[in-house]
Design an enzyme around this catalytic site. Structure first.
Site, PDB file in Angstrom:
ATOM      1  N   HIS A  94      41.440  -3.942   7.767  1.00  0.00           N
ATOM      2  CA  HIS A  94      40.812  -4.901   6.845  1.00  0.00           C
ATOM      3  C   HIS A  94      39.455  -5.345   7.380  1.00  0.00           C
ATOM      4  CE1 HIS A  94      40.800  -8.189   3.828  1.00  0.00           C
ATOM      5  NE2 HIS A  94      40.122  -8.820   4.768  1.00  0.00           N
ATOM      6  N   GLU A  95      39.445  -5.767   8.637  1.00  0.00           N
ATOM      7  CA  GLU A  95      38.184  -6.235   9.221  1.00  0.00           C
ATOM      8  C   GLU A  95      37.213  -5.090   9.460  1.00  0.00           C
ATOM      9  OE1 GLU A  95      37.615  -9.258   9.167  1.00  0.00           O
ATOM     10  OE2 GLU A  95      39.667  -9.958   8.835  1.00  0.00           O
TER      11      GLU A  95
END
Length: 411
Positions: free
Chosen positions: A18-19
């Protein structure tokens, strides 16, 4: 031990990708990314590569990418303040804000004017002489022994186009959908994918099918005179006939045979002890990954809709404790089941982050939409306050859900 490690790996991989989505699109837009963090709270480990510090933090409840311009700069330099400067070539490469005695090689300047965003200049008094220096766009401020790379305006989040900023924010949830597809593809390629052909898969030991002489790979042509064209048709007719004798016409090695069996009764549902057939065709694995990603997504969207309409109560939600428990149980079922569960969690993370709530990616996208409609950005202080209150509310919600999980599973 494997199950505990599986929980850590699953959570870490979901947050990491996600990051990573945020990081890659931000860097592509030219935004200075100061930190890429997995977890929250105190740092456990950090390493710096290029402009970005990669950190692992204590609390496993998310992560973040700290982009320049999203938060106020931590170091301010005011006119009249004495700083040390280190000049390389014709530009200032380092500005020492305090503890000047620790840097004897630095020249001490009394600042008259400094611009670290637009003009990148420093004007000040050096040994009684007024001078002007150019500042390197990648210069560092040194404060309390810590180095901070300056962020000229063209390296800050706010300087980028609306599309670039939206892409950097949307990339996080998008990465979770891509990760889910990849996990399901790995599962399909490794373990095969279910097919809907009227063919028998693996047989249970001592089940009615095995006792009747059926074998894996047999094609079911008909059951009680009704032609079978799919696995779903087989399941439908068998499940509706508990404790009944069925006549099957099968095809095995291009020869037909007729067999009879009596179904088992499991809670008034007929069973014959046969698993769905599996295919290891790579093209079917790709289709399986795409179809399942879509099915999981629509299922979770419907679940959120039921939550907002009150058909599902807050007490039925699971937080970190509940998800950890379910991940532990998924690991007990084997790697294939764990991959499928991780894909579901990844899609869930992507969808939740797209909700138009403050502090979430969806909330930030809403502010960008408002900026596009208004033709000018929202006051950063007001936006920051909204996100702060939203974050506080989310933390409170997580605590409530976690407490519900603890009561549900341990009391």
């Amino acid at each position: 031990m494997f199950k505990v490690i599986a929980i850590i790996i699953v959570f870490g991989v979901l947050v990491f990708f996600h990051e990573l989505g945020h990081l890659l699109l931000a860097k592509r837009a030219g935004i200075l990314c100061r930190e890429f963090a997995i977890g929250m709270g105190p740092k456990l480990f950090s390493i710096k590569k290029g402009e970005t510090t990669y950190t692992l933090r204590l609390l496993p409840i998310g992560g973040f990418v700290r982009m320049a311009g999203e938060d106020p700069e931590v170091v301010k330099i005011n006119p009249g303040q004495e700083v040390g400067i280190i000049v390389e070539g014709d530009k200032v490469s380092k500005i020492i804000v305090d503890q000047l005695q620790s840097y004897p090689q630095a020249e001490v300047v009394t600042v008259e004017k400094i611009d670290l965003e637009q003009e990148l200049i420093l004007e000040g008094n050096l040994a009684g002489e007024y001078k002007t220096w150019k500042i390197d766009p990648a210069a560092y401020l040194i404060n309390q022994g810590q180095e901070f790379q300056i962020a000229p305006w063209n390296r800050q989040f706010g300087s980028k186009t609306l599309g670039q900023r939206a892409a950097a924010i949307f990339a996080g949830p998008a990465a979770n959908f891509i990760l889910a597809f990849v996990l399901l593809l790995i599962m399909g390629l490794s373990y095969g994918t279910p097919t809907n052909e009227p063919i028998l898969g693996k047989l249970s030991e001592d089940g009615p099918a095995q006792a009747a002489g059926l074998a894996q790979g047999d094609r079911i042509l008909s059951i009680d005179g009704k032609e079978m064209h799919s696995w779903e048709e087989i399941v439908a007719i068998v499940s509706q006939a508990p404790d009944q004798e069925l006549e099957l016409i099968i095809e095995r090695e291009h020869e037909q045979a007729t067999l009879t069996l009596t179904t088992d009764n499991m809670e008034n549902v007929g069973k014959i002890g046969v698993y769905q057939p599996i295919s290891k065709d790579p093209t079917k694995s790709v289709k399986f990954a795409g179809d399942t990603t879509w099915e999981f997504s629509t299922m979770l969207f419907k679940g959120l809709g039921m939550l907002f309409t009150g058909k599902v109560s807050l007490d039925e939600l699971s937080g970190p404790v509940g998800i950890s428990k379910f991940t532990y149980e998924a690991a007990e079922q084997g790697v294939g089941f764990l991959l499928q569960w991780a894909a579901l969690l990844s899609i869930n993370l992507g969808i939740v982050n797209l909700l138009p709530l403050p502090a979430l990616d969806g909330g930030r996208l809403v502010f960008l939409l408002l900026e596009g409609l208004r033709g000018r950005p929202i006051d950063p202080q007001k936006e920051g306050m909204v996100h702060f209150l939203g974050f506080a509310f989310l933390m409170l919600l997580i605590l409530v859900i976690t407490w519900n999980d603890i009561q549900r599973f341990f009391f």
